[in-house]
Design a protein around this motif. Sequence first.
Motif, PDB file in Angstrom:
ATOM      1  N   LYS A   7       5.751   0.678  -3.538  1.00  0.00           N
ATOM      2  CA  LYS A   7       7.064   1.233  -3.193  1.00  0.00           C
ATOM      3  C   LYS A   7       7.748   0.278  -2.220  1.00  0.00           C
ATOM      4  O   LYS A   7       7.138  -0.161  -1.240  1.00  0.00           O
ATOM      5  CB  LYS A   7       6.919   2.621  -2.566  1.00  0.00           C
ATOM      6  N   GLY A 151      14.447   9.608   2.619  1.00  0.00           N
ATOM      7  CA  GLY A 151      13.126   8.996   2.645  1.00  0.00           C
ATOM      8  C   GLY A 151      12.281   9.362   1.434  1.00  0.00           C
ATOM      9  O   GLY A 151      11.082   9.078   1.372  1.00  0.00           O
ATOM     10  N   ASP A 154       9.329   7.480  -0.920  1.00  0.00           N
ATOM     11  CA  ASP A 154       7.891   7.502  -0.602  1.00  0.00           C
ATOM     12  C   ASP A 154       7.193   8.541  -1.484  1.00  0.00           C
ATOM     13  O   ASP A 154       6.116   8.299  -2.030  1.00  0.00           O
ATOM     14  CB  ASP A 154       7.652   7.912   0.867  1.00  0.00           C
ATOM     15  N   LYS A 209       9.402   8.473  10.997  1.00  0.00           N
ATOM     16  CA  LYS A 209      10.050   8.354   9.683  1.00  0.00           C
ATOM     17  C   LYS A 209       9.421   7.288   8.807  1.00  0.00           C
ATOM     18  O   LYS A 209       9.947   6.962   7.748  1.00  0.00           O
ATOM     19  CB  LYS A 209      11.539   8.145   9.874  1.00  0.00           C
TER      20      LYS A 209
HETATM   21 MG    MG Z   1      11.610   5.367   4.403  1.00  0.00          MG
END
Ligand code: MG
Length: 405
Positions: A7, A151, A154, A209
């Motif tokens: 990723k 986010g 992920d 984060k």
């Molecule tokens: Mg991130």
Amino acid sequence: MSLIVHKYGGTSVGSVERIKAVAEKIVAKHRAGDKIVVAVSAMSGETNRLIGLAKAIHEEPNLREMDVLVSTGEQVTIALLCMALEAAGVSARSYTGSQVRILTDDAHGKARIKEIDSHRIHSDLDAGRVVVVAGFQGADDAGNITTLGRGGSDTTAVALAAALKADECQIYTDVDGVYTTDPRVVADARRLDKITFEEMLEMASQGSKILQIRSVEFAGKYNVPLRVMSSFEDGPGTLISLEDDDQMEKPVVSGIAFNRDEAKLTIRGIPDQPGVAYKVLGAISEANIEIDVIVQNVAKDNSATITFTVHRNDLARASKLLEQIAADLGAEEVASDDRIVKVSIVGVGMRSHAGVAATMFEALAAEGINIQLITTSEIKITVVIEERYLELAVRSLHSAFGLEQ
Ligand code: MG
Ligand code: ADP
Ligand code: ASP
């Protein structure tokens, strides 16, 4: 031959040069024999730019359309990365979430992945291709585009790794692993070789984060070996591992997380009676506002005070509601404060060590930092303090627990 999911986050694909560099990295691993599936984020700043456009048109944009909009960022990077891979002589194919099909529920903006169809991916891999999937997005039963929350790439990566039974999920980012705390705040923060799922889950839920919390939940649930590493340089990164590893050193405190996104609300002078906490907090929850820390105290005159925290984005709505509740209950006062932060120390070693809280409170006291609220779990202690003390608090706790390099 291993199957690895990579990723790459926003900074890692933030420019044409970076995309080419990522392609080179993938090509080298592909040539070395790995089967590779890649999840990518939008170029850094792009998701924020798109949100800005929407907010310039409407204060509270339609959630379905919002997902149609913000999912475009990732569609750009999957195509560019595949072009870079093809240019380097490796056959590659890009897919949006709905093309894969990453099936989610219909909660726009915070959808959960229900199922991933791995057919297309497997046949591409068998044909020797690298597969590049748009992070952060999927589609619901009806085919509407959904997104997984900020986010969320992920989580796409870990869910792909689980569905494909990959040997490892590697999260490439702009730091070379998980640190004892955000290295942007504490310069001598230390990279951890390993951290347990449980600790990583607390770190993520308390505001770190580096990984979206759902990605860690997924990795724990489906036993996906997860590694955080740098997209800029080679190195071992940090392995998120199961705790039963005896080799693993168990420091009392493994890391410090903080969250600048919360605000505090207080309602004072309410009756100390059964059902009052429910009246106050139930109404807030029913409005779909997530409540975090909750503290109730009762004064000598038997009147109660309830204090709780919510996301700063929800403060205005929560305040309004609380004013109404206060009027109904004949409360004395409602107060709100958005200049607070949450700081947490996390470590599985806390289970077997006394005095951790005392060390924490002593370190904060030595800096003259007032603690407003405290909550604990088995492996975490959280305090709410004034925002201006955030950096000072994190640094002093970092050294009080000997976390530096
Ligand atoms: Mg991130
Ligand atoms: P990406 O765009 O690759 O998803 P993020 O910005 O979401 O990257 O996450 C990486 C950032 O997380 C780092 O640049 C760092 O500032 C921050 N961070 C917060 N807590 C930690 C921590 N404990 N260890 C490492 N990085 C952290
Ligand atoms: N682009 C999305 C975001 O900024 C998803 C991600 O980067 O993981 O939140």
